[in-house]
Design a protein around this motif. Structure first.
Motif, PDB file in Angstrom:
ATOM      1  N   GLY A 132       0.806  -1.214   0.000  1.00 43.41           N
ATOM      2  CA  GLY A 132       0.000   0.000   0.000  1.00 43.41           C
ATOM      3  C   GLY A 132       0.836   1.259   0.000  1.00 43.41           C
ATOM      4  N   SER A 133       0.316   2.277  -0.683  1.00 39.56           N
ATOM      5  CA  SER A 133       0.971   3.584  -0.740  1.00 39.56           C
ATOM      6  C   SER A 133      -0.074   4.668  -0.459  1.00 39.56           C
ATOM      7  N   PRO A 134       0.235   5.661   0.383  1.00 39.86           N
ATOM      8  CA  PRO A 134      -0.727   6.726   0.680  1.00 39.86           C
ATOM      9  C   PRO A 134      -0.844   7.729  -0.459  1.00 39.86           C
ATOM     10  N   GLY A 135      -1.377   7.274  -1.594  1.00 38.30           N
ATOM     11  CA  GLY A 135      -1.507   8.119  -2.769  1.00 38.30           C
ATOM     12  C   GLY A 135      -0.505   7.734  -3.839  1.00 38.30           C
ATOM     13  N   VAL A 136      -0.346   8.630  -4.804  1.00 42.21           N
ATOM     14  CA  VAL A 136       0.612   8.402  -5.884  1.00 42.21           C
ATOM     15  C   VAL A 136       1.589   9.573  -5.932  1.00 42.21           C
ATOM     16  N   GLY A 137       2.769   9.306  -6.494  1.00 45.52           N
ATOM     17  CA  GLY A 137       3.757  10.371  -6.608  1.00 45.52           C
ATOM     18  C   GLY A 137       4.326  10.784  -5.271  1.00 45.52           C
ATOM     19  N   ASN A 138       4.542   9.798  -4.378  1.00 43.89           N
ATOM     20  CA  ASN A 138       5.067  10.124  -3.057  1.00 43.89           C
ATOM     21  C   ASN A 138       6.263   9.236  -2.727  1.00 43.89           C
ATOM     22  N   ALA A 165       0.003  -7.037   1.563  1.00 44.16           N
ATOM     23  CA  ALA A 165       1.120  -7.735   2.211  1.00 44.16           C
ATOM     24  C   ALA A 165       1.895  -6.794   3.119  1.00 44.16           C
ATOM     25  N   GLY A 166       2.007  -5.522   2.714  1.00 43.50           N
ATOM     26  CA  GLY A 166       2.785  -4.600   3.518  1.00 43.50           C
ATOM     27  C   GLY A 166       2.796  -3.197   2.966  1.00 43.50           C
ATOM     28  N   THR A 167       3.683  -2.394   3.516  1.00 47.53           N
ATOM     29  CA  THR A 167       3.873  -1.025   3.075  1.00 47.53           C
ATOM     30  C   THR A 167       5.246  -0.564   3.562  1.00 47.53           C
ATOM     31  N   ILE A 168       5.652   0.618   3.151  1.00 45.74           N
ATOM     32  CA  ILE A 168       6.887   1.230   3.643  1.00 45.74           C
ATOM     33  C   ILE A 168       6.556   2.654   4.035  1.00 45.74           C
ATOM     34  N   GLY A 169       6.914   3.030   5.256  1.00 46.14           N
ATOM     35  CA  GLY A 169       6.570   4.372   5.708  1.00 46.14           C
ATOM     36  C   GLY A 169       7.296   4.745   6.979  1.00 46.14           C
ATOM     37  N   ASP A 170       6.851   5.839   7.569  1.00 41.84           N
ATOM     38  CA  ASP A 170       7.517   6.385   8.744  1.00 41.84           C
ATOM     39  C   ASP A 170       7.162   5.576   9.994  1.00 41.84           C
ATOM     40  N   MET A 229      -2.640   1.037   6.533  1.00 44.88           N
ATOM     41  CA  MET A 229      -2.346   0.188   7.685  1.00 44.88           C
ATOM     42  C   MET A 229      -3.519  -0.728   8.032  1.00 44.88           C
ATOM     43  N   VAL A 230      -4.743  -0.220   7.887  1.00 46.24           N
ATOM     44  CA  VAL A 230      -5.927  -1.052   8.134  1.00 46.24           C
ATOM     45  C   VAL A 230      -5.920  -2.276   7.225  1.00 46.24           C
ATOM     46  N   ASP A 231      -5.580  -2.065   5.956  1.00 45.46           N
ATOM     47  CA  ASP A 231      -5.603  -3.192   5.013  1.00 45.46           C
ATOM     48  C   ASP A 231      -4.387  -4.103   5.154  1.00 45.46           C
ATOM     49  N   LEU A 254       4.441   2.121  14.978  1.00 38.64           N
ATOM     50  CA  LEU A 254       4.807   1.615  16.300  1.00 38.64           C
ATOM     51  C   LEU A 254       3.634   1.080  17.135  1.00 38.64           C
ATOM     52  N   PRO A 255       2.494   1.783  17.210  1.00 37.63           N
ATOM     53  CA  PRO A 255       1.389   1.231  18.010  1.00 37.63           C
ATOM     54  C   PRO A 255       0.941  -0.141  17.518  1.00 37.63           C
ATOM     55  N   HIS A 256       0.962  -0.349  16.201  1.00 38.61           N
ATOM     56  CA  HIS A 256       0.499  -1.613  15.630  1.00 38.61           C
ATOM     57  C   HIS A 256       1.587  -2.691  15.705  1.00 38.61           C
TER      58      HIS A 256
END
Length: 320
Positions: free
Chosen positions: A153-159, A197-202, A188-190, A207-209
């Motif tokens: 997952g990505s929070p939008g495009v071009g990021n 399968a995953g994501t990459i982010g800050d 994160m919900v999905d 951390l809570p999850h």
């Protein structure tokens, strides 16, 4: 003599204008405008605002202006009075990636000026905790056994997440698909629900999850471990090269803001970020306080933009 007198009068006029602006601004709160509520930018901005209110001698509020990948928040600051009370608290992507992918409705280098970097983020590859993998190598084995494209997952495009996914695919040899969402929260919900399968982010967002056992970090972005998760190695440390570009958050002002006000804000930011309790709180969330001069942030923006432009050109990545 008349010429010298004219110069003096102009100088005095500028000084009185700056003084009037400062007096007027003293009665107003400082607004840190962010582009989305509830994410890691919001978390860091609120932690920072609490200490800044003491060093700046003014109330500091965090105000979300969501929409258009940060463009609405930026426009709010550009259109504001240039008195140092309306500032853009932003992640790096709008300044280093968005201008490459799209024509913005303003000139980001002309209409906004850097004040200071605030933090350098720890970022991570996070996966659904139900996937039987605790390392990058184990995730590669899992993904190859499925013999299909893996959705991240990505929070939008071009990021920056979209570009990190591209770099992670190159580093691991996996076929990854960056699936766009409207923000990191639904991503994160999905992930936790097994639809991604995953994501990459800050790291602060994860951390809570991670602590609840619903997500698992298999590797950090960059070349150094992070004190918030000392047992988790970097992707680089695990033998997979190329996922090294870190994200950062910074504060920007309307370009019409007088330089003395910018310098005054910069000094207040440095003082706030030197507070031991704030530094400890940010580091516990995986965030490193990292104040800079305005000139240093300007150089960082252009260096990061050049790096991402090279990747985007090489990979022929498009905003779609």
């Amino acid at each position: 003599m008349k010429k010298r007198l004219g110069v003096v009068i102009i100088g005095l006029a500028c000084a009185f204008a700056l003084l009037a602006s400062a007096v007027q601004a003293a009665d107003k709160p400082i607004r840190l405008v962010i582009f989305a509520a509830g994410g890691p930018v919001d978390f860091v901005a609120r932690q920072f605002a609490e200490k800044l209110s003491k060093t700046a001698g003014a109330d500091v509020i965090v105000e979300a202006k969501p929409g258009a990948n940060g463009i609405i928040a930026a426009q709010t600051v550009i259109a504001s009075e240039p008195d140092g009370t309306t500032l853009f608290f932003s992640s790096s992507g709008l300044f280093t990636i968005s201008p490459i992918f799209q024509k913005l409705p303003f000139d980001i280098d002309r209409d906004l000026i850097p004040v200071s970097r605030i933090v350098i983020n720890a970022s991570a590859v996070a996966i659904d905790a139900n996937i039987p993998a605790k390392t990058v190598g184990e995730f590669i084995a899992y993904a190859k056994a499925r013999n299909q494209t893996i959705d991240f997952g990505s929070p939008g495009v071009g990021n920056i997440t979209q570009l990190w996914i591209e770099q992670f695919a190159d580093a691991t040899g996996l076929q990854l698909m960056a699936v766009p969402y409207k923000g990191i929260a639904p991503v994160m919900v999905d992930v936790m629900g097994g639809r991604l399968a995953g994501t990459i982010g800050d790291l602060p967002a994860f951390l809570p999850h991670i602590n609840s056992g619903r997500m698992r970090v298999i590797g950090l972005v960059g070349e150094a471990r992070n004190p918030a998760v000392p047992n988790i190695p970097t992707v680089h440390e695990q033998g997979y090269q190329g996922l090294n570009a870190l994200s950062w958050y910074g504060v920007f002002a309307s370009s019409k803001t007088p330089d003395p006000l910018v310098q005054q804000l910069n000094a207040s930011f440095k003082q706030a970020l030197s507070d031991p309790s704030l530094r400890d709180s940010l580091r516990a969330a995986g965030v490193e306080p990292a104040a800079s001069t305005a000139a240093e942030l300007t150089a960082l923006v252009h260096a990061d933009r050049a790096r991402w432009a090279t990747l985007i050109k090489q990979k022929q990545i498009k905003m779609e």
